[in-house]
Design an enzyme around this catalytic site. Structure first.
Site, PDB file in Angstrom:
ATOM      1  N   SER A 269       0.523  -8.855   3.873  1.00 37.70           N
ATOM      2  CA  SER A 269      -0.132  -8.408   2.685  1.00 37.70           C
ATOM      3  C   SER A 269      -0.916  -9.514   2.044  1.00 37.70           C
ATOM      4  O   SER A 269      -1.722 -10.154   2.814  1.00 37.70           O
ATOM      5  CB  SER A 269       0.898  -7.937   1.597  1.00 37.70           C
ATOM      6  OG  SER A 269       0.413  -7.252   0.767  1.00 37.70           O
ATOM      7  N   HIS A 410       3.888   0.129   3.280  1.00 40.61           N
ATOM      8  CA  HIS A 410       3.645  -1.223   3.175  1.00 40.61           C
ATOM      9  C   HIS A 410       4.723  -2.167   3.195  1.00 40.61           C
ATOM     10  O   HIS A 410       5.429  -2.394   2.421  1.00 40.61           O
ATOM     11  CB  HIS A 410       2.946  -1.608   1.737  1.00 40.61           C
ATOM     12  CG  HIS A 410       2.182  -2.856   1.665  1.00 40.61           C
ATOM     13  ND1 HIS A 410       1.117  -3.300   2.008  1.00 40.61           N
ATOM     14  CD2 HIS A 410       2.497  -3.976   0.614  1.00 40.61           C
ATOM     15  CE1 HIS A 410       0.768  -4.318   1.615  1.00 40.61           C
ATOM     16  NE2 HIS A 410       1.609  -4.989   0.958  1.00 40.61           N
TER      17      HIS A 410
END
Ligand code: GCU
Length: 430
Positions: A269, A410
């Site tokens: 990320s 995610h």
């Protein structure tokens, strides 16, 4: 010629980004509305000449692209400080039930013990003929969150309070946070495969908040400290975190257990944006891994899908350099796009991973950045993703540009690590 063929494939894919009119204010998740902005060509030099061989890329064009990313995206970072000091603060030769040696290393970033300090956690597999290859990446919640091992020092620095109101209280980690990030690191799997793992808490270098730099490294290195007015091309927080990764590698170069020529830089990320930039700006990293790095990382910025530059700049004004702000509503004016960030890893192997449900990060845009970097790899005679289209879920592809989109959210999972380890084996254990 292979290069022409690959470029043609890239052009075709660009043409597939179908037309849309104005960029909407709301988040777009409709593939038919991503727009059709043309991508900058990594192989055209500032003076208009075309790069047709690896030497011209290495000696001329690469530096131009790197400079564009410094000036317009991440900002310029200082080099290695002359007075870096390493101190091994803890060693446990029988960690993980005897499978690994655990070390903690304080890196005094300005050479002074009362100055900024980064604490590196290092696990080295026992009983393996060394020196061993390693993975190096920043963690989100402190080294003690990477594994539940109670011997790991609890990070004492600022952290964002945790939603559970237990793990981080009053901006400080508690015992409850031990191992809270363990599923993202898969320490046992990495060690069993004969790799070392090195990691540091990104907040050691700069607390991740708009004013965090004032108590972080960027202020410590600036003449005017917390009163600094940064130049529009000065480094942002991502630049500082990536700089910290280079300092981690500086240490690994001194550790006889590690083969510093086989260190993969990894991040998830915002820390995936960081690992991409670290890999681009420091060619000592032999392999680069971007896990769900999204906008400002691997995703093509000119595709209007998921997060945009405007949203990044609004929510995280400290991550990028001042100049990046001017591209908030105009990604078409950005002199680079993220396929060129991937290309800066060439000819080293790079792996880009997406997650199906991570639409915010634009999984297809992450793939396309790899795909469009292929002409640069082709200059070196290296194959990239090896596919013409975005592959289906859970079907990893790629030779020097590895890629997968896995099912799920995610995150970094055991599935991701399995494929990073396979990729590293393929390139590091020839
Ligand atoms: C936010 C941000 C992303 C970033 C992510 C993360 O979602 O918008 O750009 O990658 O945080 O770091 O978890």
């Amino acid at each position: 010629m292979q290069f022409t063929k690959l470029l043609a494939a890239g052009v075709l894919l660009t043409a597939c980004l179908s037309a849309s009119a104005q960029r909407p204010n709301t988040t777009n998740y409709d593939e038919s509305k991503v727009g059709n902005l043309p991508l900058p060509d990594p192989l055209t030099c500032a003076d208009g000449t075309k790069v047709t061989d690896a030497k011209t890329w290495q000696t001329k064009r690469r530096a131009e692209v790197l400079r564009l990313f410094e000036t317009h995206v991440y900002g310029r970072s200082p080099g290695k400080p002359a007075n870096l000091v390493f101190e091994v603060t803890k060693t446990e030769p029988k960690a993980l039930g005897g499978q690994a040696t655990r070390k903690e290393i304080a890196i005094y970033l300005t050479g002074k013990k009362d100055g900024p300090r980064l604490d590196l956690l290092l696990f080295v597999p026992n009983g393996v003929k060394g020196p061993v290859p390693a993975f190096l990446g920043c963690n989100f919640n402190g080294n003690h969150a990477v594994h539940a091992d109670p011997g790991i020092t609890l990070n004492p620095r600022w952290m964002r309070n945790s939603p559970d109101k237990k793990s981080v209280v009053d901006n400080r980690a508690t015992e409850a946070s031990r191992g809270s990030e363990a599923s993202r690191w898969q320490v046992e799997m990495i060690i069993a495969k004969g790799y070392a793992l090195a990691t540091y808490y990104y907040g050691d270098v700069e607390p991740d908040q708009a004013e965090g730099w004032k108590s972080g490294l960027r202020a410590a290195l600036a003449k005017d400290g917390a009163n600094t007015q940064f130049a529009p091309d000065a480094w942002g927080a991502i630049g500082a975190w990536a700089w910290g990764l280079s300092r981690g590698l500086d240490y690994l170069e001194t550790d006889k257990a590690i083969d510093a020529k086989r260190v993969a830089v990894i991040g998830h990320s915002r820390l995936g944006k960081t690992s991409l930039w670290a890999g681009a700006s420091d060619e000592r990293f032999a392999l680069v891994i971007s896990n769900n790095s999204g906008e400002g990382g691997a995703s093509i910025s000119r595709r209007d899908f998921g997060e945009t530059i405007a949203v990044l700049n609004k929510n995280f004004p400290h991550w990028f350099c001042g100049n990046y702000k001017q591209y908030s509503d105009h990604p078409e004016n950005l002199p680079v796009d993220m396929h060129e960030l991937v290309a800066l890893a060439a000819p080293r192997p790079i792996y880009i991973a997406s997650a199906e449900e991570d639409k915010w990060a634009d999984p297809k845009g992450e793939f396309l950045a790899g795909k469009f970097a292929e002409p640069v790899y082709a200059l070196f005679g290296k194959k990239g993703t090896g596919v013409a289209e975005w592959p289906p879920v859970n079907q990893p592809v790629g030779d020097f540009i590895g890629y997968h989109v896995r099912t799920g959210k995610h995150d970094v999972t055991a599935y991701d690590w399995e494929h990073y380890l396979r990729f590293a084996d393929r390139h590091f254990r020839k």
